[in-house]
Design an enzyme around this catalytic site. Structure first.
Site, mmCIF file in Angstrom:
data_model
loop_
_atom_site.group_PDB
_atom_site.id
_atom_site.type_symbol
_atom_site.label_atom_id
_atom_site.label_comp_id
_atom_site.label_asym_id
_atom_site.label_seq_id
_atom_site.Cartn_x
_atom_site.Cartn_y
_atom_site.Cartn_z
ATOM 1 N N VAL A 93 14.214 -20.519 2.714
ATOM 2 C CA VAL A 93 15.484 -19.790 2.565
ATOM 3 C C VAL A 93 16.512 -20.484 3.444
ATOM 4 O O VAL A 93 16.342 -20.584 4.655
ATOM 5 C CB VAL A 93 15.320 -18.311 2.962
ATOM 6 C CG1 VAL A 93 16.667 -17.596 2.884
ATOM 7 C CG2 VAL A 93 14.298 -17.629 2.058
ATOM 8 N N CYS A 109 -3.607 -18.877 17.540
ATOM 9 C CA CYS A 109 -4.328 -18.705 18.802
ATOM 10 C C CYS A 109 -5.655 -19.469 18.822
ATOM 11 O O CYS A 109 -6.184 -19.787 19.895
ATOM 12 C CB CYS A 109 -4.590 -17.224 19.067
ATOM 13 S SG CYS A 109 -3.086 -16.234 19.228
ATOM 14 N N ASN A 142 1.659 -8.564 14.861
ATOM 15 C CA ASN A 142 0.883 -7.837 13.856
ATOM 16 C C ASN A 142 1.219 -6.354 13.829
ATOM 17 O O ASN A 142 1.357 -5.754 12.758
ATOM 18 C CB ASN A 142 -0.611 -8.025 14.122
ATOM 19 C CG ASN A 142 -1.140 -9.340 13.579
ATOM 20 O OD1 ASN A 142 -1.272 -9.517 12.381
ATOM 21 N ND2 ASN A 142 -1.419 -10.275 14.470
ATOM 22 N N TYR A 157 -21.168 2.243 35.511
ATOM 23 C CA TYR A 157 -21.871 1.427 36.499
ATOM 24 C C TYR A 157 -23.245 1.053 35.952
ATOM 25 O O TYR A 157 -24.027 1.902 35.538
ATOM 26 C CB TYR A 157 -22.059 2.159 37.835
ATOM 27 C CG TYR A 157 -23.128 1.502 38.701
ATOM 28 C CD1 TYR A 157 -22.980 0.177 39.104
ATOM 29 C CD2 TYR A 157 -24.301 2.177 39.040
ATOM 30 C CE1 TYR A 157 -23.975 -0.453 39.847
ATOM 31 C CE2 TYR A 157 -25.290 1.565 39.796
ATOM 32 C CZ TYR A 157 -25.128 0.237 40.192
ATOM 33 O OH TYR A 157 -26.110 -0.395 40.923
ATOM 34 N N SER A 159 -0.554 -16.734 6.600
ATOM 35 C CA SER A 159 -1.437 -15.834 7.350
ATOM 36 C C SER A 159 -2.340 -16.598 8.312
ATOM 37 O O SER A 159 -3.550 -16.394 8.375
ATOM 38 C CB SER A 159 -2.283 -15.011 6.367
ATOM 39 O OG SER A 159 -2.780 -13.843 6.977
ATOM 40 N N ALA A 213 0.566 -12.510 19.389
ATOM 41 C CA ALA A 213 0.059 -12.110 18.079
ATOM 42 C C ALA A 213 -0.099 -10.600 17.966
ATOM 43 O O ALA A 213 0.084 -10.028 16.883
ATOM 44 C CB ALA A 213 -1.285 -12.790 17.821
ATOM 45 N N LYS A 216 -9.984 -7.774 46.699
ATOM 46 C CA LYS A 216 -10.931 -8.830 46.358
ATOM 47 C C LYS A 216 -12.333 -8.259 46.430
ATOM 48 O O LYS A 216 -12.716 -7.664 47.435
ATOM 49 C CB LYS A 216 -10.777 -10.015 47.306
ATOM 50 C CG LYS A 216 -9.412 -10.689 47.200
ATOM 51 C CD LYS A 216 -9.306 -11.900 48.111
ATOM 52 C CE LYS A 216 -7.942 -12.568 47.965
ATOM 53 N NZ LYS A 216 -7.817 -13.790 48.806
ATOM 54 N N GLU A 229 7.773 -18.757 2.124
ATOM 55 C CA GLU A 229 7.195 -19.436 3.282
ATOM 56 C C GLU A 229 7.468 -20.928 3.154
ATOM 57 O O GLU A 229 7.099 -21.549 2.154
ATOM 58 C CB GLU A 229 5.687 -19.165 3.349
ATOM 59 C CG GLU A 229 4.915 -20.036 4.323
ATOM 60 C CD GLU A 229 5.389 -19.937 5.758
ATOM 61 O OE1 GLU A 229 5.543 -21.000 6.382
ATOM 62 O OE2 GLU A 229 5.607 -18.807 6.241
ATOM 63 N N ARG A 283 0.830 -1.209 0.000
ATOM 64 C CA ARG A 283 0.000 0.000 0.000
ATOM 65 C C ARG A 283 0.866 1.261 0.000
ATOM 66 O O ARG A 283 0.515 2.257 -0.620
ATOM 67 C CB ARG A 283 -0.925 -0.005 1.222
ATOM 68 C CG ARG A 283 -2.043 -1.045 1.142
ATOM 69 C CD ARG A 283 -3.131 -0.779 2.169
ATOM 70 N NE ARG A 283 -2.637 -0.901 3.536
ATOM 71 C CZ ARG A 283 -2.642 -2.020 4.233
ATOM 72 N NH1 ARG A 283 -3.103 -3.146 3.676
ATOM 73 N NH2 ARG A 283 -2.202 -2.046 5.473
#
Length: 443
Positions: free
Chosen positions: A79, A42, A303, A424, A38, A299, A359, A32, A21
């Site tokens: 590679v 997770c 990213n 609240y 991609s 992640a 607590k 890869e 972009r």
């Protein structure tokens, strides 16, 4: 401009998209070594636990989508050598075994990390798995489809180990969770919080702390796990003992790293080698609170730094602001989240600190689903600036950590939480939120 990216997962994929972009005329090629790009690992514990059934939901972008954006992507290409003087790569086509050379103007190392597998005896036996990529998830899911698979042992009680243990229990398997240390999540949470999680885990599966796995027994498939304390039947074993950077490709290039091989970059994502950048689970990140380089393979960091590096590869001048290690986990009936420094990390950093532990309840008692919540905050003893926080409890506990992350990011003082105008409403909170209380009683 020719940009080569090694690795097509979170960081590499984000960088490629952003660089294109920024500089549509640039030639961008990704190598890869797997056949998956991609991919969001997770989701694996939840895929195995049948929260969803389509494995493609964990893939953000396909090779065809990259090609459509004029980003060349070569899967099953590894590679195997980098010549930094000539700016050349040697690449092996894993389909054919043939090798060829390529060149770059700018190079991004986004090679990720691999599971740490301790030197267990007989670890080559079948039905012993790690959980890092899509093929791991598919293999485990297929194995568990056999109704004769009953006894499962998870080795390691970090994030992945706990998440997969919960999924296995949901599948009505007999689960043992074995941890070498004297408590779970030892690098992420302090003892007051891990004790709460451990108490909840023990209500659902067997938790073995301070127990060392020595190896496995079986003739073809694993049948037993041997520890320094006992011998346990096992139809399947999942090893979740952490990850390490995939540093083989760069360890002899002169690139500066941490002791574990994680690459050290500057705030622009640049290594100490000219025109070589790095991002993802193979790098160390600047910690905004400790002001040190820390290995935090999440992640979120992959990213974000991937996007920043992509902008810089495309001609930009963008800086990564650093991390505070914000993360969360749901295991059985409890949510936990953390951000900034733990108490032990503050000690190691030599920062004078104080703590406050509160607590309370997650919301009003006349609304169904009220549960206990515990918050621990760490703050500077002199300036009173918040250094870190951890929260554990029922519904809504983990998301409160985002408030603490914002507070730490902006150098908020502990006392300022006391009158912070939190929402609240009876289903969500109480008139005085647990963070208000923490700010009020901090000494």
């Amino acid at each position: 401009m020719k940009i080569i990216i090694i690795g097509a997962q979170a960081a590499g994929a984000s960088a490629a998209a952003k660089a294109k972009r920024m500089n549509p005329e640039a030639t961008i090629r990704i190598y890869e070594k797997s056949d998956i790009v991609s991919f969001g690992a997770c989701g694996l514990p939840y895929f195995i636990g049948n929260h969803f059934t389509d494995a493609n939901e964990m893939i953000s972008r396909t090779p065809e989508q990259f090609q459509k954006d004029d980003i060349e992507i070569k899967t099953l290409h590894e590679v195997i050598a980098i010549d930094t003087n000539q700016k050349k790569l040697t690449v092996k086509d894993l389909n054919t075994g043939n090798c060829f050379d390529d060149s770059y103007d700018k190079l991004l190392l986004a090679v990720g990390a691999s599971p740490i597998i301790p030197p267990f005896e007989n670890s080559q036996l079948k039905n012993i798995f790690t959980l890092r990529n899509l093929h791991d998830g598919l293999a485990i899911k297929q194995t568990l489809s056999n109704s004769n698979i009953k006894n499962l042992i998870v080795i390691g009680a970090g994030y992945i180990g706990l998440e997969i243990a919960e999924s296995l229990v949901a599948l009505q398997k007999n689960v043992k969770l074995i941890q070498l240390d004297d408590r779970i999540l030892i690098d992420a949470f302090d003892k007051q919080i891990t004790e709460l999680i451990e108490e909840n885990i023990k209500q659902h599966c067997d938790l073995h702390l301070q127990e060392r796995v020595l190896g496995f027994e079986g003739s073809h498939n694993v049948t037993h796990v041997i520890t320094d304390k006992s011998r346990y039947p096992a139809d399947v074993v999942i090893i979740a003992t952490g990850v390490k950077p995939n540093n083989d490709i760069y360890k002899n290039l002169g690139i500066k790293t941490l002791a574990n091989g994680a690459i050290i970059t500057n705030s622009f994502g640049q290594t100490n080698m000219a025109d070589i950048y790095a991002a993802g689970d193979c790098i160390a990140l600047h910690h905004r609170v400790s002001h040190s380089m820390a290995y935090i393979p999440l992640a979120t960091g992959a990213n974000k730094l991937g996007k920043i590096v992509g902008e810089n590869l495309g001609g930009g001048n963008c800086e990564y602001p650093g991390t505070i290690g914000t993360s969360a986990l749901k295991v059985f009936d409890i949510e936990v989240g953390r951000t900034g420094l733990t108490e032990s990390e503050a000690q190691k950093s030599g920062i004078p600190y104080k703590t406050v532990i509160v607590k309370d309840k997650n919301h009003s008692n006349y609304v169904a689903g009220q549960t206990s919540v515990t918050a621990k905050l760490i703050y500077h003893a002199d300036t009173r600036v918040i250094l870190g926080g951890q929260i554990a409890g029922g519904q809504g506990a983990a998301l409160r950590v985002n408030t603490l992350a914002t507070a730490i990011w902006t150098n908020l003082k502990i006392d300022e939480l006391a009158m912070m105008d939190f929402l609240y409403a009876p289903p969500f909170s109480r008139p005085w939120d647990i963070l208000n209380i923490a700010g009020s009683i901090a000494k």
